[in-house]
Write a protein that holds these residues in place. Structure first.
Motif, PDB file in Angstrom:
ATOM      1  N   LEU A 199       0.830  -1.207   0.000  1.00 13.78           N
ATOM      2  CA  LEU A 199       0.000   0.000   0.000  1.00 13.78           C
ATOM      3  C   LEU A 199       0.864   1.256   0.000  1.00 13.78           C
ATOM      4  O   LEU A 199       0.583   2.223  -0.711  1.00 13.78           O
ATOM      5  N   GLY A 200       1.936   1.220   0.802  1.00 15.01           N
ATOM      6  CA  GLY A 200       2.834   2.364   0.850  1.00 15.01           C
ATOM      7  C   GLY A 200       3.556   2.583  -0.458  1.00 15.01           C
ATOM      8  O   GLY A 200       3.738   3.728  -0.902  1.00 15.01           O
ATOM      9  N   VAL A 201       3.956   1.490  -1.095  1.00 15.52           N
ATOM     10  CA  VAL A 201       4.665   1.595  -2.371  1.00 15.52           C
ATOM     11  C   VAL A 201       3.751   2.172  -3.446  1.00 15.52           C
ATOM     12  O   VAL A 201       4.156   3.027  -4.244  1.00 15.52           O
ATOM     13  N   VAL A 202       2.500   1.714  -3.463  1.00 17.61           N
ATOM     14  CA  VAL A 202       1.549   2.208  -4.465  1.00 17.61           C
ATOM     15  C   VAL A 202       1.301   3.700  -4.274  1.00 17.61           C
ATOM     16  O   VAL A 202       1.251   4.464  -5.252  1.00 17.61           O
ATOM     17  N   GLU A 203       1.135   4.148  -3.031  1.00 20.44           N
ATOM     18  CA  GLU A 203       0.828   5.554  -2.792  1.00 20.44           C
ATOM     19  C   GLU A 203       2.049   6.457  -2.909  1.00 20.44           C
ATOM     20  O   GLU A 203       1.977   7.546  -3.485  1.00 20.44           O
ATOM     21  N   SER A 204       3.176   6.017  -2.349  1.00 19.99           N
ATOM     22  CA  SER A 204       4.336   6.902  -2.235  1.00 19.99           C
ATOM     23  C   SER A 204       5.446   6.610  -3.229  1.00 19.99           C
ATOM     24  O   SER A 204       6.275   7.486  -3.508  1.00 19.99           O
ATOM     25  N   GLY A 205       5.520   5.394  -3.738  1.00 17.15           N
ATOM     26  CA  GLY A 205       6.536   5.049  -4.730  1.00 17.15           C
ATOM     27  C   GLY A 205       7.956   5.258  -4.227  1.00 17.15           C
ATOM     28  O   GLY A 205       8.305   4.880  -3.109  1.00 17.15           O
TER      29      GLY A 205
END
Length: 299
Positions: A199-205
């Motif tokens: 989830l963090g990767v999808v939102e913040s990259g």
């Protein structure tokens, strides 16, 4: 008592810092990811939990505990991104309060439930309706007029985080009975971190790889997780559970202070009274529960 208070201050100032970090991290999910990952790594290194010798039921309990922890953190951080920190924590603490009232099953708890409802009524703008006035809080996420002036999603997230906090208490106790020391906590934190990482990767990259952002996220993790958990473990070896639980009831006041000092989130007199009523209800419910010898320690 000093250790518990320092731990509570650490948690709430960590929450205030997280609000400042959110724009840099790309949103609430990015901050939660950094907090959980760093906290999990630190706890795994410090606790070095055993992976063998546990039953399927043990692992099922710790996984559910981790899922609950991930949901509680994610919902709460989504809340403080939208409404003042003090109000978010006040709404969140209703979850453990309801759990204490239901677990006790004593008539006196109707008083505490009524007191909490009065607090929510005032927080929702009921006091202003009675007085026929207006006004409200200032600062990020503020605004007068009760819930109608607050971001409704922020209110919903805070209440949902409270429900997850109640579940957290239940599964924290179950995990503690199945795993020695803080092994279960370390493993559950690792589960929460793994669940939140996508989830963090999808939102913040790639923002999650920025050294400054990582450092700030690590500071949030230390303030909000590692330091308070450590202080609470030490404190509980010397402090009665009843005293500990009452001190934990002060979280909304500490959150309001952190929000004012760090985020310039001023509260109206009516909102301050509402927070005081919820704190009083929480303390009363905890004391009643402890009086029956069945206290659950929130946190």
């Amino acid at each position: 008592m000093g250790l518990v208070l320092v731990g509570g201050i650490s948690v709430q100032f960590g929450g205030a810092l997280s609000v400042l970090v959110m724009p840099r991290a790309g949103g609430a999910l990015g901050v939660v990811t950094l907090r959980l990952v760093v906290a999990a790594l630190v706890l795994l290194v410090v606790c070095r939990p055993r992976l063998r010798g546990h039953s399927r039921a043990d692992w099922g309990t710790v996984v559910v505990f981790g899922v609950t922890m991930a949901a509680m953190n994610g919902l709460f951080y989504q809340s403080v991104a939208r409404i003042p920190l003090g109000l978010a924590v006040t709404l969140e603490v209703l979850g453990p309060l309801v759990l204490s009232v239901l677990a006790s099953r004593r008539a006196v708890n109707l008083v505490w439930a009524g007191l909490a409802l009065c607090g929510v009524f005032l927080l929702g703008g009921g006091g202003e309706l009675l007085l026929g006035g207006g006004g409200g809080s200032e600062g990020r996420g503020g605004g007068g007029g009760g819930f109608g002036a607050l971001d409704p999603l922020g209110v919903a997230f805070a209440l949902s985080a409270g429900a997850m906090w109640a579940a957290y208490i239940v599964f924290s106790a179950r995990t503690g009975r199945r795993f020695p020391q803080a092994d279960g906590l370390a493993l559950a934190m690792a589960v929460a971190a793994v669940l939140f990482l996508p989830l963090g990767v999808v939102e913040s990259g790639t923002r999650l790889l920025d050294p400054t952002t990582v450092a700030l996220g690590a500071a949030v993790a230390m303030l909000s997780s590692v330091l308070p958990y450590t202080l609470e473990l030490v404190a509980l070896r010397r402090l009665p559970a009843s005293t500990f639980a009452v001190l934990m009831s002060l979280e909304p006041a500490l959150a309001a202070t952190a929000g004012f000092l760090i985020l310039d989130q001023a509260l109206s007199a009516m909102e301050t009274l509402a927070i005081a009523l919820v704190i009083g209800a929480s303390m009363g419910a905890v004391r009643t529960q402890v009086g029956r010898g069945k206290a659950d320690v929130p946190g």
